[in-house]
Design a protein around this motif. Structure first.
Motif, short mmCIF file in Angstrom:
data_model
loop_
_atom_site.label_atom_id
_atom_site.label_comp_id
_atom_site.label_asym_id
_atom_site.label_seq_id
_atom_site.Cartn_x
_atom_site.Cartn_y
_atom_site.Cartn_z
N UNK A 149 6.77 7.14 11.81
CA UNK A 149 7.36 8.10 11.09
C UNK A 149 6.40 8.54 10.18
N UNK A 150 5.60 7.92 9.58
CA UNK A 150 4.62 8.25 8.67
C UNK A 150 3.80 9.27 8.98
N UNK A 151 3.22 9.20 10.18
CA UNK A 151 2.33 10.14 10.98
C UNK A 151 3.11 11.36 11.22
N UNK A 152 4.26 11.18 11.66
CA UNK A 152 5.05 12.45 11.81
C UNK A 152 5.08 13.30 10.49
N UNK A 153 5.56 12.69 9.38
CA UNK A 153 5.52 13.23 8.10
C UNK A 153 4.44 14.08 7.72
N UNK A 154 3.24 13.16 7.91
CA UNK A 154 1.87 13.74 7.51
C UNK A 154 1.39 14.73 8.47
N UNK A 178 14.52 10.63 12.16
CA UNK A 178 13.12 10.79 12.10
C UNK A 178 12.56 9.82 13.07
N UNK A 179 13.02 8.54 13.25
CA UNK A 179 12.24 7.48 14.24
C UNK A 179 12.42 8.28 15.57
N UNK A 180 13.48 8.94 16.01
CA UNK A 180 13.84 9.37 17.36
C UNK A 180 12.57 10.51 17.50
N UNK A 181 12.42 11.45 16.62
CA UNK A 181 11.40 12.62 16.59
C UNK A 181 10.08 12.07 16.60
N UNK A 182 9.80 10.92 15.82
CA UNK A 182 8.38 10.53 15.99
C UNK A 182 8.30 9.65 17.26
N UNK A 183 9.14 9.26 17.84
CA UNK A 183 8.80 8.48 19.08
C UNK A 183 8.47 9.25 20.18
N UNK A 240 0.76 -1.03 0.05
CA UNK A 240 -0.09 0.07 -0.05
C UNK A 240 0.96 1.17 0.12
N UNK A 241 0.17 2.33 -0.27
CA UNK A 241 0.97 3.88 -0.50
C UNK A 241 1.74 3.85 0.99
N UNK A 242 0.76 3.56 2.17
CA UNK A 242 1.13 3.83 3.45
C UNK A 242 2.42 3.14 3.76
N UNK A 243 2.68 1.83 3.25
CA UNK A 243 3.71 0.81 3.61
C UNK A 243 4.74 1.39 2.79
N UNK A 244 4.57 1.99 1.70
CA UNK A 244 6.04 2.25 0.92
C UNK A 244 6.53 3.41 2.00
N UNK A 245 5.65 4.34 2.04
CA UNK A 245 6.28 5.76 2.76
C UNK A 245 6.63 5.37 4.08
N UNK A 246 6.20 4.57 4.82
CA UNK A 246 6.59 4.17 6.17
C UNK A 246 7.84 3.49 6.06
N UNK A 247 7.97 2.54 4.96
CA UNK A 247 9.44 2.00 4.87
C UNK A 247 10.41 2.88 4.75
N UNK A 248 10.07 4.02 3.87
CA UNK A 248 11.44 5.17 3.66
C UNK A 248 11.47 5.77 4.72
N UNK A 249 10.41 6.33 5.47
CA UNK A 249 10.65 7.31 6.57
C UNK A 249 11.31 6.67 7.83
N UNK A 250 10.95 5.20 7.89
CA UNK A 250 11.49 4.61 9.06
C UNK A 250 13.20 4.66 8.96
N UNK A 251 13.64 5.02 7.73
CA UNK A 251 15.05 4.88 7.61
C UNK A 251 15.74 6.38 7.37
N UNK A 252 14.91 7.31 7.67
CA UNK A 252 15.49 8.62 7.58
C UNK A 252 16.19 9.11 8.95
N UNK A 253 17.54 9.42 8.70
CA UNK A 253 18.33 9.52 9.86
C UNK A 253 17.62 10.85 11.03
#
Ligand code: SF4
Length: 978
Positions: A649-654, A638-643, A623-636
């Motif tokens: 991570x996707x919700x953070x970017x949205x 970003x996981x910490x900021x979302x946590x 799904x489109x959500x899975x595609x972008x979540x996969x990418x955003x999990x790997x942004x240096x």
């Protein structure tokens, strides 16, 4: 020596006399109402260069609704003013798609109607920082445009006749996928192509096309920026600059970057910041553009002579000892140069400098003045200032001169020469490679590079072409060198934007050349008229994309998202596909490509489907959500900021629309030490210090340290390019001035020949993408010929008179605008304007299009005449009845022949034109083109090339990048292909 120069420049400063502050300005500056713009010399740069602390910046954001209120924000309805009526909005961030900067936007969605009411900036976007140019907020015009395409369409009758049927997405997907499947099964991979104008995304198609196994990417880059890219690449293996304007002490722009450049608004705000802190700005442009008018120095150079001016500056920096010795010694391949070019000399740094001075001795400021018309004194003064700025010298050449001249790539090469001489490469306040400031996404199930090489995109004649030879596609098809069975055009309008649009039209009309043409576009355009499927794709606020661009010395990632879909999700009513939330059935490419890929390979037997499976649910469609979540999990980071916010991570970017990966210290990355792991099993080349591992270059020894260096054969800046020698261009082994195809020497003034500069952008328009934005077209809707009063007097022209501009293959008739803002002896005409539709075409872009008649008078001879201009029309938008402008301008590019630079492959836009007064019966907007002649011009330029193979039977240097780099094995020409 430096002391002498400092003294000299002081004298120059005094002579120049910076504009004195007025009495009121002085008081305002003293009490801090406005910044002090009249300080002598430069300010010190130790503080935060934004001049605001983080806390102060946060404070400014308070003027914008805080994110915690973005689900419910109330403000007064401006439409009922002076009545005070509150309106409630949901605010959803996205990014602008009206140029390549992808500035942050926030959509204000009316909670009552569920419609987007307006767009404002997004203060949480690190590139644009809440600001936009006029084109950002005008996105609202585009989404409410009464003429936009809302449903998928399939042609009825013959191609180009203008008849269309509404179809379903399923029908489009099934028909197109079946045809692609057949071509792939029959090993006709090279008959499938995706041709893109503005990508606006990172990495998505690098996922799709290699997964299909095709070398099917074609871009617009060879009519855009590939000339400059080639020049930069030769030096340091990166093809674009990232000037650190805000930190610079001296900024040199080739053309109008401040008002309309690449990364326009993000760069513009930083150029002004730099200026406010004391940086000086110089602009080289034959036009007094808004940029030139904001500059400290305007150099109105004759087009194509820019490299001569830059080399004169280089010579001054060398002769006056203003160069950065450490940088030159450590980071250029000078030993290689001396060995190759001065074998009789001892290899010492002093001999290197002496050899360079000798090499460029003819490039005196006086010679440069003779070539360019820029005063020798000004050249000297700027050279000294650049030398003094040292590492804090920021510069930019994107299109303009690099994109307009035979040898235009040499302009970027000579500009970067100054950056190297001052040691400003990758320095704070200098000019970095753009990749240092850009995030590269990792995609799920990443496919291996394709094992095909498409000769229609990279023909052997252009082994060094920096991008696909897209402007030649119709000529290669005409010459019988292949066909396109399935061809996608996307945000791409070659019939109008490209040179020689009638040849494109001829090929589109021939179904043996283009079997199936699917136009992926939000709005009608001159190319979509010649498609079989017109598939409506979302505008900025109606689609998903990732953006990350080199806007400054930091790195960010932004998320373009369909705002109504995101609002629906937040409101607990999620949709499965974006077209379910968008107007009509407007979709987006991302989901379209995933669906299409599944239908090409429905049972997975072709090895395509597996790439588009969920990373979490094996065997299921991603799904489109899975595609972008996969990418955003790997942004240096970003996981910490979302946590911290307890969201994904996707919700953070949205939620925020952007994330700052790195704040602004990405300097000198070439000096990064190789890790112990990287150093394992490496060898060091005794001659040039290059560090190798498993046959690949991974670094270089500098001052006894193993560091990564640059991705060139020497891992350094290559003043001397063995690549140019190996590929049969030894005369261009070092930075050179190449006389353009429109050099004064080749123009016959007695016949009325002039150079036409056809490339400049208006700040409020973008190519053919802004024709559906009423506010923008209201501001700019004509493209007259700019002409200096002296030239006008010679021809007895006054503003508004008709002028016939004869090109190599035809003519167009425009009006004259007499202006002091044009260099004498040169004329100019803006692009973007002169949009058209024919009687039979669907109504589209009526804010901007003339209605024209096109006649094929003889084989290859085409005439276009304007039937009517722009007029008010009835629609759901009341403004359409208020249109007051009538003139839609004139289409000029269609009268240009293809002129690919034989080395870089860049289309050289400047035109030799013969100016005359129109004859009796010839009218404004008339156009004539002979495509027989244009094919002859194509052959003439083809004959100027030096084709592959190069060394080892290569079709292209292995170290030269490609946007979609195929498997290394394809770089070697096979026996049966010779
Ligand atoms: S510079 Fe203007 S057009 Fe370009 S992305 Fe930013 S707001 Fe949009």
């Amino acid at each position: 020596m430096i002391a002498v120069i400092n003294h000299k420049s002081k004298i120059i400063n005094q002579k120049m006399g910076y504009k004195k502050a007025s009495f009121i300005e002085s008081i305002a500056e003293k009490i801090g109402i406005i910044p002090n713009l009249h300080k002598e010399g430069y300010q010190e740069f130790d503080e935060d260069m934004r001049q605001f602390s983080d806390a102060e910046v946060e404070k400014m954001y308070e003027n914008f609704p805080p994110p915690e209120k973005w689900n419910h924000w109330e403000e007064y309805n401006p439409k009922v003013w002076p009545r005070k009526e509150k309106k409630a909005y949901q605010i959803v961030p996205t990014t602008c798609f009206n140029c390549e900067s992808a500035c942050g936007l926030t959509a204000f969605i009316d909670k009552e109607s569920g419609e987007v009411q307006k767009f404002e900036g997004n203060p949480y976007h690190p590139g644009s920082r809440g600001r936009n140019c006029a084109k950002g907020p005008a996105t609202i015009n585009q989404i409410t445009d009464p003429d936009r395409i809302l449903y998928p369409l399939k042609r009825k009758g013959k191609r180009g006749e203008g008849e269309w049927d509404r179809i379903t997405w399923d029908e489009a997907l099934d028909t197109i996928s079946a045809r692609i499947r057949k071509a792939l099964k029959e090993d006709r991979h090279n008959e499938i192509a995706y041709h893109v104008g503005r990508p606006g995304a990172e990495g998505f198609m690098n996922w799709v096309l290699p997964a299909w196994g095709i070398d099917g990417h074609n871009s617009h880059t060879n009519i855009c920026s590939s000339g400059a890219r080639f020049g930069y690449n030769l030096w340091y293996g990166y093809d674009r600059p990232s000037p650190d304007h805000a930190e610079a002490k001296f900024i040199l722009l080739i053309s109008a970057h401040l008002e309309s450049g690449h990364y326009f608004n993000p760069h513009a705000q930083r150029i002004i910041e730099g200026k406010m802190k004391g940086a000086k700005l110089a602009t080289m442009d034959p036009r007094l553009s808004n940029t030139a008018s904001m500059s400290d120095y305007w150099m109105p150079s004759y087009p194509g002579t820019e490299a001569a001016v830059l080399l004169a500056m280089a010579l001054i920096i060398l002769e006056e000892g203003l160069y950065n010795r450490d940088y030159l010694e450590n980071w250029t391949n000078w030993q290689e140069y001396l060995k190759a070019r001065h074998a009789d000399k001892e290899i010492t740094f002093e001999n290197y400098i002496a050899a360079m001075i000798e090499e460029y001795k003819e490039f005196t400021p006086e010679f440069a003045e003779k070539e360019s018309g820029v005063k020798a004194g000004m050249i000297r003064e700027i050279a000294v200032k650049i030398g003094e700025a040292g590492e804090r010298f920021a510069s930019h050449n994107w299109r303009s001169a690099g994109a307009s001249n035979l040898g235009g790539w040499a302009v970027a090469r000579c500009l970067h020469f100054l950056t190297v001489l001052t040691g400003a490469v990758g320095a704070k306040g200098g000019t970095s490679p753009n990749s240092w400031n850009k995030f590269k996404p990792s995609v799920p199930h990443n496919p291996a590079p394709q094992k095909k090489w498409n000769e229609l995109h990279f023909p052997k004649e252009y082994p060094l072409a920096f991008f696909e030879m897209s402007q030649l596609l119709p000529h290669l098809l005409k010459a019988g060198r292949g066909k396109m069975d399935v061809y996608f055009s996307r945000v791409f309008n070659p019939v109008w934007t490209y040179p020689d649009g009638f040849t494109w039209m001829e090929m589109f009309l021939d179904e043996d050349k283009f079997g199936l043409h699917a136009a992926l576009t939000p709005t009608w355009n001159e190319t979509a008229f010649f498609a079989d499927f017109v598939l409506p794709m979302g505008l900025a606020s109606e689609r998903h994309d990732i953006n990350s661009y080199a806007t400054h010395g930091g790195t960010w990632v932004a998320f373009r998202q369909p705002v109504l879909r995101e609002a629906a999700r937040r409101n607990g009513k999620p949709v499965e596909y974006t077209y379910q939330a968008n107007p009509g059935e407007v979709w987006e490419e991302d989901e379209f490509w995933i669906e299409l890929s599944w239908r090409i390979d429905p049972d997975g037997s072709m090895g395509i489907r597996k790439h588009f499976e969920s990373p979490n649910r094996p065997g299921q469609k991603i799904t489109i959500e899975e595609y972008y979540q996969y990418i955003f999990e790997r942004v240096p980071g970003l996981p910490e900021a979302a946590k911290k916010e307890e969201i994904t991570e996707l919700e953070y970017m949205s939620k925020y629309g952007a994330f700052e990966i790195e704040k602004g210290e990405s300097y000198h990355k070439n000096e990064t030490a190789l890790t112990e792991d990287q150093l394992k099993d490496t060898t060091v080349d005794k001659i040039n210090g290059v560090v190798r591992k498993n046959g690949k270059d991974v670094g270089v020894m500098v001052n006894g340290k193993a560091v990564v260096g640059f991705p060139t054969p020497s891992r350094k800046n290559e003043f001397y390019s063995q690549t140019m020698v190996d590929w049969k261009w030894p005369e261009y082994a070092t930075p050179t001035y190449i006389k353009s195809h429109i050099h004064n020497d080749v123009l016959d003034k007695s016949k009325g020949e002039y150079v036409l500069v056809p490339t400049f952008r208006l700040p409020t328009l973008i190519h053919s993408r802004s024709g559906n934005a009423k506010w923008l077209v209201e501001i700019s809707n004509r493209n007259p010929i700019w002409m200096h009063p002296d030239d006008a007097a010679k021809w007895n022209f006054k503003t508004g008179d008709l002028v016939k501009m004869n090109t190599d293959i035809g003519y167009f008739i425009d009006k004259v605008w007499v202006t002091q803002s044009m260099k004498p002896g040169v004329v100019a005409c803006s692009h973007h304007i002169g949009r058209w539709r024919r009687e039979q075409d669907k109504t589209g872009n009526r804010w901007a299009t003339n209605t024209v008649d096109i006649q094929n008078v003889k084989k290859g001879e085409w005439k276009m005449s304007t039937q009517s201009g722009i007029s008010p029309f009835e629609s759901k938008d009341k403004d359409s009845k208020r249109i007051f402008w009538k003139d839609g301008g004139v289409h000029q590019n269609i009268t240009h022949a293809v002129h690919p630079d034989p080395i870089s492959g860049m289309h050289t836009w400047h035109q030799r034109v013969r100016i005359e007064k129109p004859k009796e019966g010839e009218n404004y907007g008339d156009i004539f083109v002979d495509t027989n002649k244009s094919h002859e011009v194509f052959k003439e330029w083809l004959a100027m090339t030096r084709p592959a193979p190069g060394p080892d039977g290569l079709r292209r240097p292995l170290w030269f990048k490609r946007a979609f780099k195929p498997d290394e094995s394809t770089y070697y020409i096979k026996e049966d292909e010779k």
